[in-house]
Design an enzyme around this catalytic site. Structure first.
Site, PDB file in Angstrom:
ATOM      1  CB  SER A  51      -0.891   0.017   1.246  1.00  0.00           C
ATOM      2  OG  SER A  51      -1.416   1.315   1.410  1.00  0.00           O
ATOM      3  CG  HIS A  69      -3.903  -1.418  -1.627  1.00  0.00           C
ATOM      4  ND1 HIS A  69      -5.021  -2.149  -1.972  1.00  0.00           N
ATOM      5  CD2 HIS A  69      -4.276  -0.620  -0.593  1.00  0.00           C
ATOM      6  CE1 HIS A  69      -6.017  -1.818  -1.165  1.00  0.00           C
ATOM      7  NE2 HIS A  69      -5.601  -0.893  -0.318  1.00  0.00           N
ATOM      8  CG  ASP A  94      -5.043   2.517   1.031  1.00  0.00           C
ATOM      9  OD1 ASP A  94      -6.007   1.749   0.852  1.00  0.00           O
ATOM     10  OD2 ASP A  94      -3.950   2.146   1.485  1.00  0.00           O
ATOM     11  CG  MET A 144      -8.202   7.229   2.724  1.00  0.00           C
ATOM     12  SD  MET A 144      -7.439   7.091   4.353  1.00  0.00           S
ATOM     13  CE  MET A 144      -6.564   5.526   4.166  1.00  0.00           C
ATOM     14  CG  HIS A 157      -9.237   0.360  -0.442  1.00  0.00           C
ATOM     15  ND1 HIS A 157      -8.630   0.065   0.767  1.00  0.00           N
ATOM     16  CD2 HIS A 157     -10.570   0.329  -0.198  1.00  0.00           C
ATOM     17  CE1 HIS A 157      -9.556  -0.137   1.682  1.00  0.00           C
ATOM     18  NE2 HIS A 157     -10.738   0.030   1.134  1.00  0.00           N
ATOM     19  CG  MET A 204     -11.277   3.415   2.217  1.00  0.00           C
ATOM     20  SD  MET A 204      -9.726   3.221   3.116  1.00  0.00           S
ATOM     21  CE  MET A 204      -8.578   3.329   1.754  1.00  0.00           C
ATOM     22  CG  MET A 238     -11.560  -2.510   5.072  1.00  0.00           C
ATOM     23  SD  MET A 238      -9.987  -2.068   4.324  1.00  0.00           S
ATOM     24  CE  MET A 238      -9.081  -1.373   5.696  1.00  0.00           C
ATOM     25  CG  ASP A 276      -6.220  -2.804   3.082  1.00  0.00           C
ATOM     26  OD1 ASP A 276      -5.124  -2.605   3.628  1.00  0.00           O
ATOM     27  OD2 ASP A 276      -6.844  -1.919   2.446  1.00  0.00           O
TER      28      ASP A 276
HETATM   29  C1  DX5 Z   1      -6.211   1.555   5.671  1.00  0.00           C
HETATM   30  C2  DX5 Z   1      -5.743   1.207   4.289  1.00  0.00           C
HETATM   31  C3  DX5 Z   1      -4.659   0.208   4.196  1.00  0.00           C
HETATM   32  C4  DX5 Z   1      -3.379   0.588   4.883  1.00  0.00           C
HETATM   33  C5  DX5 Z   1      -2.716  -0.659   5.367  1.00  0.00           C
HETATM   34  O1  DX5 Z   1      -7.398   2.253   5.605  1.00  0.00           O
HETATM   35  O2  DX5 Z   1      -6.818   0.699   3.512  1.00  0.00           O
HETATM   36  O3  DX5 Z   1      -4.404  -0.158   2.843  1.00  0.00           O
HETATM   37  O4  DX5 Z   1      -2.481   1.277   4.063  1.00  0.00           O
HETATM   38  O5  DX5 Z   1      -1.592  -0.297   6.131  1.00  0.00           O
HETATM   39  P1  DX5 Z   1      -0.849  -1.334   7.071  1.00  0.00           P
HETATM   40  O6  DX5 Z   1      -0.402  -2.481   6.217  1.00  0.00           O
HETATM   41  O7  DX5 Z   1       0.248  -0.533   7.650  1.00  0.00           O
HETATM   42  O8  DX5 Z   1      -1.870  -1.785   8.110  1.00  0.00           O
HETATM   43 ZN    ZN Z   2      -6.466  -0.146   1.451  1.00  0.00          ZN
END
Ligand code: DX5
Ligand code: ZN
Length: 222
Positions: A7, A32, A34, A36, A65, A67, A138, A176
């Site tokens: 990620s 990956h 993220d 947000m 991903h 969010m 998740m 994840d």
């Molecule tokens: C959290 C993200 C993850 C995050 C995972 O909301 O969706 O993808 O980056 O990070 P680690 O592997 O550090 O838990």
């Molecule tokens: Zn993620």
């Protein structure tokens, strides 16, 4: 063999090209990403222009991903920016708009994923299971990297793996949050095909070693 998706939330955002090349060399299967919006989750990260820019500097599949609230408004633009997988959250849309998102993603020739937060039961994704390419479970509360994996979430992975096998579907199952060399084995054993890992990869001085440690913890299922 299980796929590893580092990620980039844990990468250096001022050096994304360098960090993407580093995970490529280290043996990552996909990147990956993220996204947000500060509303669906209490954090703000990156959006469409960044996806378009990183698309130009890596050949890794981009696993985006989302969010964000009402992702159906944006999925086509993320696909246009070069996302290979686009995953929306069950909790961020009406049922009607989840179906619409999946349809729009497929119309753009991208792979469609549906994700559930820890409080959402596995059964929530079942109405769409046969239309999906990916289900993302998740294992932490979405919003931040570096949290601890919630072990109870692996029951959902087991339940979904059972349902995917029973219905002979080819949906990929992704986990994840809190995945590291200690927890990767249980995730794979529960039935995950793709392990997302942010801090476990980017926090290591030896990314190739970190990625192979995540893979080596996993049982070989043939
Ligand atoms: C959290 C993200 C993850 C995050 C995972 O909301 O969706 O993808 O980056 O990070 P680690 O592997 O550090 O838990
Ligand atoms: Zn993620």
């Amino acid at each position: 063999m299980v796929k590893i998706a580092p990620s980039i939330l844990s990468a250096d955002f001022a050096n994304l090209e360098r960090d993407l090349h580093a995970i490529e060399r280290a043996g990552a299967d996909m990147a990956h990403v993220d996204v947000m919006d500060g509303v669906f989750v209490p954090n703000i990260t990156i959006g469409i222009p960044v996806v378009a820019s990183i698309r130009r500097v890596t050949s890794l599949p981009l696993d985006v991903h989302l969010m964000i609230t009402q992702p159906h408004r944006y999925v086509e633009r993320f696909a246009g920016a070069g996302a290979d997988y686009i995953t929306v959250h069950y909790e961020s849309e009406t049922d009607e708009n989840i179906s619409r998102s999946i349809e729009l993603i497929h119309r753009c020739n991208a792979k469609a994923g549906l994700s559930i937060k820890p409080e959402t039961p596995a059964a929530a994704v079942l109405p769409w299971l046969s239309e999906l390419d990916l289900v993302l479970v998740m294992t932490v509360e979405p919003g931040f990297g570096g949290q601890h994996l919630i072990e109870a979430e692996l029951d959902k992975v087991r339940a979904l793996r059972g349902e995917i096998s029973r219905r002979r579907l080819s949906v990929e199952l992704e986990v994840d949050g809190g995945v590291n060399a200690r927890t990767a084995g249980s995730c794979a054993l529960a039935g995950a095909d793709i392990l997302v890992a942010g801090s476990a990869v980017f926090g290591s001085d030896d990314m190739a070693g970190a990625i192979s440690a995540l893979r080596c913890q996993t049982p070989i299922t043939g």
